[in-house]
Enzyme design. Sequence first.
Site, PDB file in Angstrom:
ATOM      1  N   GLY A  13       0.809  -1.221   0.000  1.00  0.00           N
ATOM      2  CA  GLY A  13       0.000   0.000   0.000  1.00  0.00           C
ATOM      3  C   GLY A  13       0.836   1.262   0.000  1.00  0.00           C
ATOM      4  N   GLY A  14       0.141   2.396   0.132  1.00  0.00           N
ATOM      5  CA  GLY A  14       0.769   3.715   0.036  1.00  0.00           C
ATOM      6  C   GLY A  14       1.892   3.894   1.047  1.00  0.00           C
ATOM      7  N   ILE A  92      -8.189   0.707   5.654  1.00  0.00           N
ATOM      8  CA  ILE A  92      -9.077   1.219   4.605  1.00  0.00           C
ATOM      9  C   ILE A  92      -9.861   2.411   5.153  1.00  0.00           C
ATOM     10  CG2 ILE A  92      -9.387  -1.044   3.506  1.00  0.00           C
ATOM     11  CD1 ILE A  92     -12.250  -1.049   4.870  1.00  0.00           C
ATOM     12  N   PHE A 149     -14.427  14.707  10.447  1.00  0.00           N
ATOM     13  CA  PHE A 149     -15.769  14.708   9.841  1.00  0.00           C
ATOM     14  C   PHE A 149     -15.832  13.582   8.812  1.00  0.00           C
ATOM     15  CE2 PHE A 149     -19.387  15.954   7.487  1.00  0.00           C
ATOM     16  CZ  PHE A 149     -20.069  16.952   8.162  1.00  0.00           C
ATOM     17  N   GLY A 150     -16.852  12.746   8.901  1.00  0.00           N
ATOM     18  CA  GLY A 150     -16.993  11.664   7.910  1.00  0.00           C
ATOM     19  C   GLY A 150     -16.207  10.413   8.258  1.00  0.00           C
ATOM     20  N   TYR A 154     -13.473   5.171  11.096  1.00  0.00           N
ATOM     21  CA  TYR A 154     -12.003   5.179  11.003  1.00  0.00           C
ATOM     22  C   TYR A 154     -11.383   5.769  12.284  1.00  0.00           C
ATOM     23  CZ  TYR A 154      -7.465   6.099   8.668  1.00  0.00           C
ATOM     24  OH  TYR A 154      -6.133   6.143   8.292  1.00  0.00           O
ATOM     25  N   GLY A 185      -0.064  11.881   9.961  1.00  0.00           N
ATOM     26  CA  GLY A 185      -1.024  12.881   9.495  1.00  0.00           C
ATOM     27  C   GLY A 185      -1.368  12.570   8.052  1.00  0.00           C
ATOM     28  N   TYR A 186      -1.711  13.601   7.302  1.00  0.00           N
ATOM     29  CA  TYR A 186      -2.110  13.412   5.897  1.00  0.00           C
ATOM     30  C   TYR A 186      -0.850  13.251   5.037  1.00  0.00           C
ATOM     31  CZ  TYR A 186      -6.975  14.218   6.894  1.00  0.00           C
ATOM     32  OH  TYR A 186      -8.258  14.082   7.373  1.00  0.00           O
TER      33      TYR A 186
HETATM   34  N1  CAA Z   1     -16.303  19.801   7.530  1.00  0.00           N
HETATM   35  C1  CAA Z   1     -17.430  20.522   7.774  1.00  0.00           C
HETATM   36  N2  CAA Z   1     -18.594  20.300   7.123  1.00  0.00           N
HETATM   37  C2  CAA Z   1     -18.613  19.339   6.197  1.00  0.00           C
HETATM   38  C3  CAA Z   1     -17.479  18.554   5.920  1.00  0.00           C
HETATM   39  C4  CAA Z   1     -16.300  18.829   6.616  1.00  0.00           C
HETATM   40  N3  CAA Z   1     -15.183  18.138   6.377  1.00  0.00           N
HETATM   41  N4  CAA Z   1     -17.813  17.642   4.972  1.00  0.00           N
HETATM   42  C5  CAA Z   1     -19.114  17.837   4.677  1.00  0.00           C
HETATM   43  N5  CAA Z   1     -19.580  18.866   5.403  1.00  0.00           N
HETATM   44  C6  CAA Z   1     -20.933  19.388   5.401  1.00  0.00           C
HETATM   45  C7  CAA Z   1     -21.567  19.215   4.048  1.00  0.00           C
HETATM   46  O1  CAA Z   1     -21.254  20.347   3.234  1.00  0.00           O
HETATM   47  C8  CAA Z   1     -23.033  19.113   4.367  1.00  0.00           C
HETATM   48  O2  CAA Z   1     -23.537  20.385   4.587  1.00  0.00           O
HETATM   49  P1  CAA Z   1     -25.040  20.720   4.206  1.00  0.00           P
HETATM   50  O3  CAA Z   1     -25.897  19.715   4.929  1.00  0.00           O
HETATM   51  O4  CAA Z   1     -25.194  22.117   4.669  1.00  0.00           O
HETATM   52  O5  CAA Z   1     -25.087  20.564   2.707  1.00  0.00           O
HETATM   53  C9  CAA Z   1     -23.045  18.425   5.729  1.00  0.00           C
HETATM   54  O6  CAA Z   1     -21.718  18.599   6.267  1.00  0.00           O
HETATM   55  C10 CAA Z   1     -23.374  16.955   5.678  1.00  0.00           C
HETATM   56  O7  CAA Z   1     -22.496  16.322   4.845  1.00  0.00           O
HETATM   57  P2  CAA Z   1     -22.828  14.871   4.381  1.00  0.00           P
HETATM   58  O8  CAA Z   1     -23.668  14.167   5.399  1.00  0.00           O
HETATM   59  O9  CAA Z   1     -23.385  14.920   3.004  1.00  0.00           O
HETATM   60  O10 CAA Z   1     -21.432  14.252   4.407  1.00  0.00           O
HETATM   61  P3  CAA Z   1     -20.975  13.101   3.474  1.00  0.00           P
HETATM   62  O11 CAA Z   1     -21.548  11.827   3.924  1.00  0.00           O
HETATM   63  O12 CAA Z   1     -21.121  13.484   2.060  1.00  0.00           O
HETATM   64  O13 CAA Z   1     -19.438  13.022   3.789  1.00  0.00           O
HETATM   65  C11 CAA Z   1     -17.221  13.590   3.421  1.00  0.00           C
HETATM   66  C12 CAA Z   1     -18.646  14.103   3.611  1.00  0.00           C
HETATM   67  C13 CAA Z   1     -16.979  13.217   1.966  1.00  0.00           C
HETATM   68  C14 CAA Z   1     -16.900  12.391   4.280  1.00  0.00           C
HETATM   69  C15 CAA Z   1     -16.361  14.755   3.821  1.00  0.00           C
HETATM   70  O14 CAA Z   1     -16.739  15.179   5.085  1.00  0.00           O
HETATM   71  C16 CAA Z   1     -14.910  14.424   3.876  1.00  0.00           C
HETATM   72  O15 CAA Z   1     -14.277  14.162   2.868  1.00  0.00           O
HETATM   73  N6  CAA Z   1     -14.335  14.505   5.075  1.00  0.00           N
HETATM   74  C17 CAA Z   1     -12.931  14.341   5.259  1.00  0.00           C
HETATM   75  C18 CAA Z   1     -12.593  12.915   5.237  1.00  0.00           C
HETATM   76  C19 CAA Z   1     -11.130  12.750   5.479  1.00  0.00           C
HETATM   77  O16 CAA Z   1     -10.374  13.638   5.786  1.00  0.00           O
HETATM   78  N7  CAA Z   1     -10.723  11.525   5.330  1.00  0.00           N
HETATM   79  C20 CAA Z   1      -9.349  11.209   5.521  1.00  0.00           C
HETATM   80  C21 CAA Z   1      -8.990  10.108   4.577  1.00  0.00           C
HETATM   81  S1  CAA Z   1      -7.248   9.836   4.545  1.00  0.00           S
HETATM   82  C22 CAA Z   1      -6.960   9.119   5.999  1.00  0.00           C
HETATM   83  O17 CAA Z   1      -7.824   8.769   6.735  1.00  0.00           O
HETATM   84  C23 CAA Z   1      -5.515   8.913   6.316  1.00  0.00           C
HETATM   85  C24 CAA Z   1      -5.200   9.397   7.652  1.00  0.00           C
HETATM   86  O18 CAA Z   1      -5.085   8.593   8.553  1.00  0.00           O
HETATM   87  C25 CAA Z   1      -4.997  10.848   7.879  1.00  0.00           C
END
Ligand code: CAA
Length: 248
Positions: A13-14, A92, A149-150, A154, A185-186
Amino acid sequence: MNERIAIVTGGIGGLGTEICKSLARGGRKVIAADLAARSERIDEFRREVAEFGAAIAFEPLDVADRDACADLAQRVAAQHGAVSILVNSAGITRDTSLRKMDGAQWDDVIRINLGGIFNMCRVLVDGMTAQGFGRIVNISSVNGQTGQFGQTNYSAAKAGVHGFTMALAREVARKGVTANSISPGYCDTPMVRAVPDEIRQQIVASIPVGRLGEPREIARTVAFLADDDAGYITGANIPVNGGYFVSF
Ligand code: CAA
């Protein structure tokens, strides 16, 4: 340097690829264990690590499958000898807000990111304590420390990884085995590249160092913790996050 045997889950993986290279550079025999289903990536991985020859081998593994973990442990012991280093890097994401998250998105992340660590430690820890030497390095995440958020799934799994690590560290400390976690971190990996562009740009803008981390910067920290000389570091969590989350 002692030719110790290392298993790296998520090894193609990455982060895993760089971790394998870094351990091999330190003279370890490395088994990269990862899903056999990622067949295109396996070929690419083999090309990327070709310069290391037989020092890096690939073994198919689903860390969520307990029997497969036990089989792998036996196969590696039979072919290469006792395993001294385990790096749990398989992970994941199934990012979505809780109100949209289904049971499978929760279960998959917990089974792989946290359950996989139990499965692998469970089958390897006795061999390490019997040798009187072991290094376990679990890849957690800054998002297990801060929440994201989201990522209720995880963040819960990654916070759990460090709880697991602290408890295991106490159980094996007297046997020459250390257990530590790293909270990246990221970093510039496919997992982070999959975050929607706009959100990723906002995150990068809030990282004091001003950029994503490089996988080799995580790999360097793994190599440090896996070293023979690192025996007095155990139960620790090392943040490698460019200052994104700073804590005491
Ligand atoms: N911060 C604040 N508000 C957010 C937000 C965020 N990050 N993401 C979405 N919102 C808002 C939306 O705009 C939406 O607003 P409205 O209701 O006013 O339209 C509301 O919150 C609800 O959003 P949803 O329920 O539709 O959210 P979603 O299910 O579509 O998910 C998401 C949104 C794609 C998960 C998004 O939040 C996101 O990408 N978050 C970050 C995820 C992230 O950083 N993941 C890391 C992956 S890498 C990793 O994990 C490696 C590591 O260890 C660091």
